[in-house]
Design an enzyme around this catalytic site. Structure first.
Site, PDB file in Angstrom:
ATOM      1  N   CYS A 108       0.938  -1.247   0.172  1.00 16.40           N
ATOM      2  CA  CYS A 108       0.184  -0.038  -0.020  1.00 16.40           C
ATOM      3  C   CYS A 108       1.121   1.248   0.038  1.00 16.40           C
ATOM      4  CB  CYS A 108      -0.961  -0.155   1.148  1.00 16.40           C
ATOM      5  SG  CYS A 108      -2.543   0.894   0.747  1.00 16.40           S
ATOM      6  N   GLU A 116      -1.578  -9.191   3.008  1.00 19.36           N
ATOM      7  CA  GLU A 116      -1.600  -9.690   4.279  1.00 19.36           C
ATOM      8  C   GLU A 116      -2.925 -10.098   4.879  1.00 19.36           C
ATOM      9  OE1 GLU A 116      -0.964  -6.471   3.612  1.00 19.36           O
ATOM     10  OE2 GLU A 116      -1.454  -5.270   5.128  1.00 19.36           O
ATOM     11  N   HIS A 148      -3.814  -4.959   0.131  1.00 22.41           N
ATOM     12  CA  HIS A 148      -3.102  -5.314   1.382  1.00 22.41           C
ATOM     13  C   HIS A 148      -3.069  -6.962   1.210  1.00 22.41           C
ATOM     14  CE1 HIS A 148      -2.545  -1.855   3.944  1.00 22.41           C
ATOM     15  NE2 HIS A 148      -3.505  -1.443   3.244  1.00 22.41           N
TER      16      HIS A 148
END
Ligand code: GLN
Length: 559
Positions: free
Chosen positions: A402, A535, A533
């Site tokens: 990001c 993750e 993102h």
């Protein structure tokens, strides 16, 4: 015909949904979220469809406006809802994709009740905290369970028993138990201290917690006993006698090296069978968490490490705070490390250090890879940009998430395209070269100071370019990833940036938004950033392909 239907129907009748409330005793931070997730995983392994909900006792309507260094990470769901980090644990452990129906705060519940009252939905009655607030909580729980078609729902109540703030949620649990006496259960996750001067594990604080819980009308069915060490029989007996609970229903939960050990530990105390028995259910299958266990063992066995530096703007208040703010990033790195057969070694590097002393950039050489996570605002930014430059020039594997991607584009524009004042409008509103600019739909929201839940949030599709590192990692042409940002690569600069050699290897399907930037493998082993993102969509069982690709490059480069 009638008869046949009559004989069939008892088999067809679905067992009623079971609700398990998880509450905390003695103190916060003892791992209620991981306990909830682990119970869920174990019950799944017995063949049941399980879902989870979190109730947070804050006035904040969602977690989007909370400062992550104080409250921990904001976890973004597929539908864009900004929630608590525990939702991430539920998704990672149970392999679920949860929706906004699975998260509520005090603020949200009150807001709904007040809006309903304004809409005359209470038919002119006096609307009161009790029963209307617990009723709204129950309505939300049941709705989430209905839409997710779960056999078992686990509901984690934030905070600790005895607090003023979560009393209405306990009241909801009590009322539900009254309505469905055979289907509602509760678990107290408590803590047993071992005071250093005494050297003995003490049960009394947990006994008080149970009494406090009793005073709300709830008797726990299970106690998950967190402590440094496993509980001995004597401690279990003490808790059983004093808390009116069966000894077998006290589950020992000692500290473990990795949170992924927790479900295996619970099973040593036969948590799954004890829970099913109490719920009146039988195991439909028995895989004993074999896939999970294999992964955990693989991780335990790996002796070699991969050293990653995380560069960001940090307050110097100790590692604990940082790690909570970036929990999904850390977990995704652990998942990928397990995949490549290494243990992850993480260092937190304050980018401000590079601003005061550029020579310190040399210290980055000791890492096999550098990661820059998401963030906001201008502090420490120049230090991050110089770290990215170091990685690009010195061919250190780099992964930007990001803000980490936006700053990568800024660095490229400044150093390679020679646009010296290239910047993001977030930090410099008057730059001549706003290579990162605000998304058009965000302008009005900021002007009106409308900050809550107004970013580009949640899952969006993107198309990958063939031949790119990203395409090779995902092994797919189209992806769905979660977002949380206000700014983007400025469309006016895309042509110039690509002409200068940086590749946008993923874009929105209409080609307008740049989703991944990378340098070709010929030029750099791994220099890649994502506007989204990744993750948020990684788990031990299914590690995220880009994290795996990053660590593979890091392991290869590292001597
Ligand atoms: N601050 C940047 C933006 O709003 C990046 C956000 C992030 O890293 N999550 O676009």
């Amino acid at each position: 015909k009638k008869n046949r239907m009559a004989t069939r129907s008892p088999q067809k009748k679905k067992a009623s949904t079971k609700y398990i409330f998880v509450v905390g005793g003695v103190m916060s931070g003892v791992g209620k979220g991981v306990a909830t997730s682990s119970i869920g995983l174990i019950l799944q392994s017995k063949g049941y469809a399980v879902t989870a909900l979190k109730i947070d006792p804050y006035i904040n309507v969602d977690a989007g406006t909370m400062n992550p260094t104080e409250h921990g990470e904001v976890f973004v769901l597929r539908d864009g809802y900004e929630t608590d980090q525990d939702m991430g644990n539920y998704e990672r452990f149970m392999g679920l994709e949860l929706s906004r129906d699975h998260y509520m705060t005090t603020g949200l519940v009150y807001k709904t009740v007040i809006e309903k009252e304004r809409n005359l939905e209470y038919g002119g009655r006096c609307v009161e905290v009790v029963p209307h607030i617990p009723q709204e909580v129950i309505r939300r729980i049941k709705k989430a369970v209905r839409t997710s078609k779960a056999d078992i729902a686990i509901i984690e109540i934030g905070g600790t028993v005895g607090e003023y703030q979560n009393i209405l949620f306990l009241e909801a649990a009590r009322i539900m138990k009254l309505e469905h006496p055979n289907d509602v259960f509760s678990v107290l996750v408590s803590y047993l201290p071992i005071p250093s001067k005494i050297g003995e594990m003490k049960t009394k604080p947990t006994q008080y917690a149970v009494r406090t819980l009793n005073s709300t009308g709830i008797q726990p069915d299970f106690i998950i006993a967190r402590s440094d060490r496993p509980l001995d029989e004597k401690r279990k007996e003490k808790l059983a006698v004093n808390c009116s609970i069966r000894k077998e229903d006290v589950i020992s939960a000692p500290d473990v090296e990795s949170i992924y050990d927790v479900p295996l530990n619970f099973e040593q105390d036969h948590l799954g069978d004890r829970f099913l028995k109490k719920l009146g259910l039988k195991a439909k299958k028995r895989d004993n968490l074999s896939v999970w266990e294999k992964r955990v063992m693989r991780n335990r066995k790996s002796t070699e490490t991969v050293r990653i530096g995380v560069v960001g703007k940090y307050f110097k208040t100790g590692d604990y705070v940082f790690s909570d703010a970036y929990i999904s990033v850390i977990e995704a790195l652990k998942h990928a490390a397990c995949e490549v057969g290494r243990k992850i070694e993480l260092d937190w590097i304050d980018s401000a250090d590079f601003e005061t002393d550029p020579k310190r950039l040399e210290s980055l050489r000791q890492y096999q890879g550098i990661l820059v996570p998401g963030g906001f605002g201008g502090r420490g930014i120049e230090g991050i940009v110089s770290a990215i430059r170091f990685c690009r020039e010195e061919k250190v594997p780099y992964f930007g998430l990001c803000y980490g991607m936006q700053l990568m584009v800024i660095e490229y524009a400044r150093s390679v395209m020679k646009l010296a004042d290239a910047h993001t409008k977030e930090v410099n509103g008057t730059t001549n070269h706003p290579v990162i600019d605000i998304l058009p739909e965000q302008v009005e929201k900021l002007r009106k100071k409308n900050f809550g839940a107004t970013m580009r949030l949640g899952q969006y599709p993107a198309m990958l370019k063939s031949g790119s590192i990203a395409r090779e990692a995902y092994k797919s042409d189209a992806i769905l990833e979660r977002h949380r940002h206000r700014y983007e690569v400025n469309p006016e600069y895309i042509g110039q940036i690509e002409a200068a050699g940086l590749i946008f290897s993923a874009t929105s399907p209409d080609g307008v938004l740049m989703e991944i930037a990378e340098l070709p493998k010929k030029q750099h082993p791994f220099f890649l950033g994502t506007q989204f993102h990744p993750e948020f969509q990684s788990s031990l069982i299914a590690p995220h392909p880009l994290f795996v690709a990053f660590l593979r490059a890091a392991v290869k480069e590292g001597k």
